[in-house]
Each structure stands twice: as C-alpha cells, then as structure tokens.
Motif scaffolding. Structure first.
Motif, PDB file in Angstrom:
ATOM      1  N   THR A 221       0.834  -1.211   0.000  1.00 21.69           N
ATOM      2  CA  THR A 221       0.000   0.000   0.000  1.00 21.69           C
ATOM      3  C   THR A 221       0.868   1.260   0.000  1.00 21.69           C
ATOM      4  O   THR A 221       0.529   2.259  -0.635  1.00 21.69           O
ATOM      5  N   PHE A 222       1.998   1.199   0.702  1.00 19.63           N
ATOM      6  CA  PHE A 222       2.924   2.338   0.729  1.00 19.63           C
ATOM      7  C   PHE A 222       3.403   2.669  -0.685  1.00 19.63           C
ATOM      8  O   PHE A 222       3.365   3.823  -1.119  1.00 19.63           O
ATOM      9  N   MET A 223       3.813   1.644  -1.414  1.00 18.14           N
ATOM     10  CA  MET A 223       4.337   1.862  -2.763  1.00 18.14           C
ATOM     11  C   MET A 223       3.240   2.177  -3.781  1.00 18.14           C
ATOM     12  O   MET A 223       3.515   2.764  -4.828  1.00 18.14           O
ATOM     13  N   ARG A 224       2.013   1.808  -3.452  1.00 15.64           N
ATOM     14  CA  ARG A 224       0.909   2.200  -4.334  1.00 15.64           C
ATOM     15  C   ARG A 224       0.768   3.723  -4.353  1.00 15.64           C
ATOM     16  O   ARG A 224       0.418   4.320  -5.362  1.00 15.64           O
ATOM     17  N   TYR A 225       1.052   4.353  -3.203  1.00 16.77           N
ATOM     18  CA  TYR A 225       1.085   5.815  -3.222  1.00 16.77           C
ATOM     19  C   TYR A 225       2.356   6.314  -3.901  1.00 16.77           C
ATOM     20  O   TYR A 225       2.304   7.152  -4.804  1.00 16.77           O
ATOM     21  N   VAL A 226       3.512   5.806  -3.492  1.00 16.82           N
ATOM     22  CA  VAL A 226       4.781   6.325  -4.002  1.00 16.82           C
ATOM     23  C   VAL A 226       4.836   6.230  -5.524  1.00 16.82           C
ATOM     24  O   VAL A 226       5.182   7.206  -6.209  1.00 16.82           O
ATOM     25  N   CYS A 227       4.494   5.074  -6.070  1.00 17.99           N
ATOM     26  CA  CYS A 227       4.654   4.840  -7.510  1.00 17.99           C
ATOM     27  C   CYS A 227       3.425   5.214  -8.334  1.00 17.99           C
ATOM     28  O   CYS A 227       3.557   5.721  -9.445  1.00 17.99           O
ATOM     29  N   ASP A 228       2.232   4.943  -7.799  1.00 22.61           N
ATOM     30  CA  ASP A 228       1.005   5.195  -8.557  1.00 22.61           C
ATOM     31  C   ASP A 228       0.356   6.510  -8.168  1.00 22.61           C
ATOM     32  O   ASP A 228      -0.626   6.915  -8.786  1.00 22.61           O
ATOM     33  N   ARG A 229       0.869   7.150  -7.133  1.00 21.74           N
ATOM     34  CA  ARG A 229       0.356   8.423  -6.598  1.00 21.74           C
ATOM     35  C   ARG A 229      -1.109   8.296  -6.173  1.00 21.74           C
ATOM     36  O   ARG A 229      -1.899   9.239  -6.289  1.00 21.74           O
ATOM     37  N   ASP A 230      -1.468   7.120  -5.654  1.00 23.84           N
ATOM     38  CA  ASP A 230      -2.826   6.872  -5.162  1.00 23.84           C
ATOM     39  C   ASP A 230      -2.923   7.382  -3.721  1.00 23.84           C
ATOM     40  O   ASP A 230      -2.499   6.711  -2.785  1.00 23.84           O
ATOM     41  N   ARG A 231      -3.497   8.561  -3.555  1.00 29.46           N
ATOM     42  CA  ARG A 231      -3.559   9.202  -2.233  1.00 29.46           C
ATOM     43  C   ARG A 231      -4.356   8.376  -1.220  1.00 29.46           C
ATOM     44  O   ARG A 231      -4.152   8.497  -0.010  1.00 29.46           O
ATOM     45  N   ASP A 232      -5.262   7.568  -1.702  1.00 28.16           N
ATOM     46  CA  ASP A 232      -6.127   6.812  -0.803  1.00 28.16           C
ATOM     47  C   ASP A 232      -5.640   5.384  -0.550  1.00 28.16           C
ATOM     48  O   ASP A 232      -6.376   4.558  -0.010  1.00 28.16           O
ATOM     49  N   ALA A 233      -4.403   5.091  -0.933  1.00 33.65           N
ATOM     50  CA  ALA A 233      -3.880   3.722  -0.794  1.00 33.65           C
ATOM     51  C   ALA A 233      -3.857   3.275   0.666  1.00 33.65           C
ATOM     52  O   ALA A 233      -4.127   2.116   0.973  1.00 33.65           O
ATOM     53  N   HIS A 234      -3.543   4.188   1.585  1.00 36.57           N
ATOM     54  CA  HIS A 234      -3.500   3.866   3.017  1.00 36.57           C
ATOM     55  C   HIS A 234      -3.942   5.108   3.786  1.00 36.57           C
ATOM     56  O   HIS A 234      -3.130   5.993   4.069  1.00 36.57           O
ATOM     57  N   LYS A 235      -5.230   5.171   4.096  1.00 31.67           N
ATOM     58  CA  LYS A 235      -5.807   6.385   4.683  1.00 31.67           C
ATOM     59  C   LYS A 235      -5.643   6.383   6.201  1.00 31.67           C
ATOM     60  O   LYS A 235      -6.568   6.105   6.948  1.00 31.67           O
ATOM     61  N   PHE A 236      -4.418   6.702   6.623  1.00 28.48           N
ATOM     62  CA  PHE A 236      -4.116   6.838   8.044  1.00 28.48           C
ATOM     63  C   PHE A 236      -3.246   8.076   8.193  1.00 28.48           C
ATOM     64  O   PHE A 236      -2.161   8.159   7.612  1.00 28.48           O
ATOM     65  N   SER A 237      -3.733   9.053   8.962  1.00 25.08           N
ATOM     66  CA  SER A 237      -3.086  10.363   8.975  1.00 25.08           C
ATOM     67  C   SER A 237      -1.764  10.346   9.738  1.00 25.08           C
ATOM     68  O   SER A 237      -1.557   9.568  10.683  1.00 25.08           O
ATOM     69  N   ILE A 238      -0.885  11.244   9.320  1.00 30.78           N
ATOM     70  CA  ILE A 238       0.402  11.404   9.993  1.00 30.78           C
ATOM     71  C   ILE A 238       0.196  11.913  11.425  1.00 30.78           C
ATOM     72  O   ILE A 238       0.938  11.536  12.331  1.00 30.78           O
TER      73      ILE A 238
END
Length: 306
Positions: A221-238
C-alpha cells in the motif's frame, strides 16, 4: 434474552463501516457523530437512532463502542459532564476501539468498575476498506467471561479476533503493531528517497522488494502511493501516526525499555506535523523525506516511467 442494544461514538474513517456492520448484524444501534453529518445520516437511513450525548447513550445502551483519535478524546467522552459515566448503570460495557495510551485505559477501567461498568479495549488492525467489509483485526483486552459476551458483537466488524489478555493488553499490543507500522513508513521513505538520489527509480525498488522476503502488505500500500500516486492507498493520517509513536515512547519509558528506534521514527512524523501537514497520510511521508533531501518524489516517479 434479546440482543443487546449497541451504541457507537466516533463515526470517522473506521467507525462508519464498523457501525454499519453492527446494524447489518441485526442489532439496535444508537450513534453519536461529530461535525460530519454524512456518516450519521447514512446509518440513520439503515435504521440507527441518534443520541444527543454519551450520557444519553449510556442510559439507553448495553454495549457502547468508542472509536476516536486519542486518549484525551476517550477520557472526555467517558468522564465529561455529559459523558458515559454520568449516565452509566450497572452492567454497561464500554468497548474502546481507539488506539489509546494503556495507562489511561487502565485508569478509566478502574473508575468505571467502581460504577459497575466494564471496560474492554479492542483496538483495530487494517484499514477503512476492511472496516466497510466487516473484516478488521481486533486485539481484545478483557477477562474471559466478558470476552464471551462481547465477541458476537465484535464479530460483526472483525474478520479476526484475538483476546490478548486482561483489560489494557489490547492497547499495548496495538502500540507494538503501530510501532512496527510507523517504523516501516519511516524506513520505506528513506529507502525510496535514497534510491532516487542514487539513480534507482521507486518503481525499481517496488519491483525488487515487493516479491522478496522483505515485501509485505504495508509495503504494497505504501508503494501504491509512491509509484502510482494513489492518495487513498492507506488512509491513516500522519497526526494519528505521530500520536501512536508518542504513546509507544511513553509505554517504553514506563517499562524501562530503551527505545532508540522509536525516537528516530518519531522525529519524521513530528517534523511533518510541525510544518502543518499532519492531515497527510502515512505513505506521503516519503514526499516530505524527499524534500528534506532535495528530491521531488513525484518527479522521480516520472523519470522512472521514461
């Protein structure tokens, strides 16, 4: 004896799906929302009722779920002038599914026990997607008899239920889990930024690490954001991640345990909060670590596509 009446406080990213599945399980449901009316209206459309206060909910319900962001909010909902304790009666059960400070949990459990109220900690594993599907992981802290009482209700929203031990143990286990998870977030961020800096595209890191022994669900899920720029890949706030790592640090301090890795992890999340980006999701930490090192991660991904 009929089914217990269930209450639910905290209808955020996780809470809505959990409450929905309790209602789908055939339980009478009372809810208390916050500013966002959408999840409240959604549940009312399914036949749920709305409470005006936690006090009112405690007067009506047999089992109350709490799903909030931190221990301060949980304490307010329980101890406040219109809180659960103000309306509590003998036999009420409170299930706190928040990721909370175990010290706070144990103090609340003792206060509630004096009023004949039982505290169960049942923090969650997995994501809002699994919350909607009723397939979360539950880490439960309570005595064995109470576990038998609450398990059928928890089963509505959980695909995996593990009794960790007595009250407080669920929150301790959840902090260990999130210590690992936020550690992954920090470590993966450094790894992809270092790769970009030395000429290895994020896509290549994903291709090599993903199928190896070092790949896991969090990496995916982390890399789905990094590579695919999917903002909703892991919706847990910093912001929530930062809070959890602080709770880990406190738990380690209370236990007299050296927590060097925890301190290193904490600084990344603290930095993102400090610059006003706490609402970003955990995989977006990679962008912030990139900027600290003069790397635009979105550009690094584009270069990797050439």
């Amino acid at each position: 004896m009929g089914k217990p009446v269930i209450g639910f406080i905290g209808l955020g990213l996780m809470g809505h799906g959990m409450a929905k599945n309790i209602r789908k399980g055939g339980y009478e449901l009372w809810v208390k929302g916050n500013v966002n009316r959408a999840p409240v209206e959604s549940l009312i459309d399914m036949g749920a009722h709305e409470c005006t206060s936690p006090k009112q909910m405690a007067q009506i319900c047999d089992i109350i779920h709490i799903c909030l962001s931190n221990s301060a909010q949980v304490e307010s909902v329980i101890r406040g002038a219109d809180g659960i304790l103000a309306g509590a009666r003998e036999g009420l059960i409170v299930i706190d599914t928040s990721t909370a400070d175990p010290t706070s949990t144990l103090a609340l459990a003792e206060e509630m026990s004096a009023k004949g109220v039982s505290m169960v900690d049942a923090p969650l594993g997995r994501t809002p997607k699994e919350a909607e599907e009723g397939m979360l992981d539950a880490m439960v802290g309570c005595d064995a008899a109470l576990f038998d009482t609450v398990q059928p209700v928890i089963d509505c929203w959980a695909g995996s239920i593990t009794r960790i031990g007595d009250v407080g143990s669920g929150h301790k286990m959840k902090l260990i889990m999130n210590f690992l998870a936020m550690g992954y977030g920090a470590l993966f961020s450094e790894a992809v930024v270092l790769g970009a800096k030395v000429g290895i595209a994020p896509q290549t890191v994903r291709k090599v690490i993903g199928p190896s022994r070092m790949g896991n669900g969090f990496f995916e899920t982390f890399m789905r954001y990094v590579c695919d720029r999917d903002r909703d890949a892991h919706k847990f706030s910093i912001t929530n991640a930062s809070k959890d790592v602080r709770y880990v640090a406190q738990m380690a301090a209370d236990a007299g345990v050296v927590n060097v890795m925890g301190a290193s992890i904490k600084h990344y999340y603290t930095h993102v909060e400090a610059i006003g980006s706490g609402a970003d999701y955990v995989p977006m930490l990679s962008d912030h670590v990139g900027r600290l090192n003069g790397v635009d991660m979105a550009e690094a991904v584009k270069k990797g596509q050439d």
